[in-house]
Scaffold this motif. Structure first.
Motif, PDB file in Angstrom:
ATOM      1  N   LEU A 143     102.557 -53.997  26.078  1.00 57.65           N
ATOM      2  CA  LEU A 143     103.815 -54.762  26.281  1.00 57.65           C
ATOM      3  C   LEU A 143     104.033 -55.829  24.958  1.00 57.65           C
ATOM      4  CD1 LEU A 143     102.211 -56.208  29.680  1.00 57.65           C
ATOM      5  CD2 LEU A 143     104.370 -55.308  29.466  1.00 57.65           C
ATOM      6  N   ALA A 144     103.719 -55.171  23.904  1.00 56.31           N
ATOM      7  CA  ALA A 144     103.887 -56.087  22.528  1.00 56.31           C
ATOM      8  C   ALA A 144     105.067 -55.762  21.874  1.00 56.31           C
ATOM      9  CB  ALA A 144     102.569 -56.017  21.646  1.00 56.31           C
TER      10      ALA A 144
ATOM     11  N   PRO B  42     110.683 -62.109  26.630  1.00 60.27           N
ATOM     12  CA  PRO B  42     110.138 -60.607  26.984  1.00 60.27           C
ATOM     13  C   PRO B  42     110.859 -59.751  27.677  1.00 60.27           C
ATOM     14  CG  PRO B  42     108.563 -62.351  27.050  1.00 60.27           C
ATOM     15  CD  PRO B  42     109.768 -62.853  27.105  1.00 60.27           C
TER      16      PRO B  42
ATOM     17  N   ILE C  76      99.629 -57.697  24.695  1.00 59.02           N
ATOM     18  CA  ILE C  76     100.828 -58.037  24.380  1.00 59.02           C
ATOM     19  C   ILE C  76     100.481 -58.796  22.930  1.00 59.02           C
ATOM     20  CG2 ILE C  76     100.977 -59.356  26.739  1.00 59.02           C
ATOM     21  CD1 ILE C  76      99.576 -61.892  25.811  1.00 59.02           C
TER      22      ILE C  76
ATOM     23  N   LYS D  30     104.787 -62.526  22.505  1.00 53.08           N
ATOM     24  CA  LYS D  30     105.089 -62.190  23.893  1.00 53.08           C
ATOM     25  C   LYS D  30     104.144 -62.910  24.887  1.00 53.08           C
ATOM     26  CE  LYS D  30     107.338 -58.665  24.988  1.00 53.08           C
ATOM     27  NZ  LYS D  30     107.413 -57.358  24.768  1.00 53.08           N
TER      28      LYS D  30
ATOM     29  N   ILE E 225     104.598 -63.822  28.552  1.00 56.37           N
ATOM     30  CA  ILE E 225     104.077 -62.900  29.906  1.00 56.37           C
ATOM     31  C   ILE E 225     102.849 -63.716  30.126  1.00 56.37           C
ATOM     32  CG2 ILE E 225     103.179 -60.691  30.037  1.00 56.37           C
ATOM     33  CD1 ILE E 225     105.014 -59.375  28.189  1.00 56.37           C
TER      34      ILE E 225
ATOM     35  N   PHE F 136      94.112 -59.819  29.155  1.00 54.06           N
ATOM     36  CA  PHE F 136      95.015 -59.822  28.095  1.00 54.06           C
ATOM     37  C   PHE F 136      94.466 -59.494  26.913  1.00 54.06           C
ATOM     38  CE2 PHE F 136      96.929 -62.460  31.366  1.00 54.06           C
ATOM     39  CZ  PHE F 136      98.234 -62.237  31.465  1.00 54.06           C
TER      40      PHE F 136
ATOM     41  N   TYR G 178      95.355 -58.313  22.608  1.00 55.95           N
ATOM     42  CA  TYR G 178      96.510 -58.820  21.565  1.00 55.95           C
ATOM     43  C   TYR G 178      96.741 -57.631  20.612  1.00 55.95           C
ATOM     44  CZ  TYR G 178      97.365 -63.198  23.568  1.00 55.95           C
ATOM     45  OH  TYR G 178      97.741 -64.282  24.474  1.00 55.95           O
TER      46      TYR G 178
END
Ligand code: G1P
Length: 271
Positions: free
Chosen positions: A9-10, A24, A55, A59, A62, A100, A102
């Motif tokens: 999702l990054a 996002p 993420i 972002k 989110i 989550f 990164y």
């Protein structure tokens, strides 16, 4: 058993500018619901127990989306609104299964998957690209069935217009296994029309073996300076890892481009 899913999702979502300059793309509404929620629903229904969100600092909204408790609590204390209450409960439930992680530089899907390396427990995991929504059939569930049947890696697929092959990962197959399933012999990331091995595209659902991580670690950045998952898959196929393409039967909505996003909102209301 496939119990873990990775969702990259990054990405910067530049194909959806200006909508994504602040927001996002995965939180953009599709028929009144953030797109990412359809992906989570698909995972849960397919039996996934843990979802790893990749993420970036950019972002962080989110993560905030799932931890926005105060606004719900204040609102629900004043007003009893069943729609909001039910949705809040769903968010609370879903966030328990999300981890989550990164990826602060947008270096591609392969690099994103690599960030989840130390959290993957089993031999295979699911990976979903959130731009690709599939309705009317749970594609992940169908792919898990195929994985069990053939004890193989699996990718979702669909035939695309020959003029659009440079938008997709395109594969070549060596054997048709059933009406919907193909044994893959090669895959190329976004080939030009002249070099494309077929018009069969990979769509954003993958069941991947843990052995992909060693391939990702060894890869140099490919097209546009990114590490592509397709290139690591290609290396695995060359070493005889069995990859099956599953032609899904659900309705595909491409939410990763502006025209696709607009069309998706119109199409979903007809489903
Ligand atoms: C990614 C993959 C590509 C695949 C596509 C499906 O591309 O790299 O192989 O065909 O998703 O949506 P992207 O959409 O990130 O450009």
């Amino acid at each position: 058993m496939i119990k873990q899913a990775i969702i990259p999702l990054a990405g910067l979502g530049t194909r959806l500018l200006p909508l994504t300059s602040i927001f996002p793309k995965e939180l953009l509404p599709i028929n009144g619901v953030p797109g990412i929620e359809y992906i989570i629903d698909e995972c849960i229904e397919a039996g996934i127990k843990e979802i790893i969100f990749i993420i970036s600092k950019k972002k962080n909204l989110i993560k905030k989306y799932f931890y926005q408790d105060k606004i719900y609590k204040d609102f629900l204390a004043k007003k009893k609104n069943p729609r909001v209450n039910n949705h809040y409960k769903k968010i609370l439930k879903n966030r328990k299964m999300i981890k989550f992680v990164y990826q602060n530089k947008p270096l591609g899907t392969g690099d994103a998957v690599l960030k989840a390396y130390k959290f993957i427990k089993d031999k295979y995991f699911l990976m979903l690209l959130p731009d690709d929504l599939i309705f009317k059939e749970n594609c992940s569930k169908a792919m898990i069935k195929i994985h069990k049947k053939f004890n193989s890696s699996v990718m979702a697929s669909m035939s695309v217009d020959k003029d659009s092959v440079s938008r997709w990962g395109i594969y070549k197959f060596k054997k048709k296994l059933s009406k919907t399933d193909y044994l893959i012999s090669d895959v190329v990331e976004k080939p030009n029309k002249k070099n494309a091995p077929s018009n069969k595209a990979v769509i954003g659902r993958y069941i991947l073996p843990k052995s992909i991580f060693s391939k990702l670690l060894a890869l140099k950045p490919g097209k546009s300076g990114e590490i592509h998952i397709t290139d690591a898959i290609r290396l695995l196929i060359n070493q005889n890892e069995k990859f099956i393409a599953h032609n899904f039967s659900g309705k595909y909505l491409d939410c990763g481009t502006m025209s696709g996003y607009i069309k998706s909102n119109l199409e979903i209301s007809k489903l």
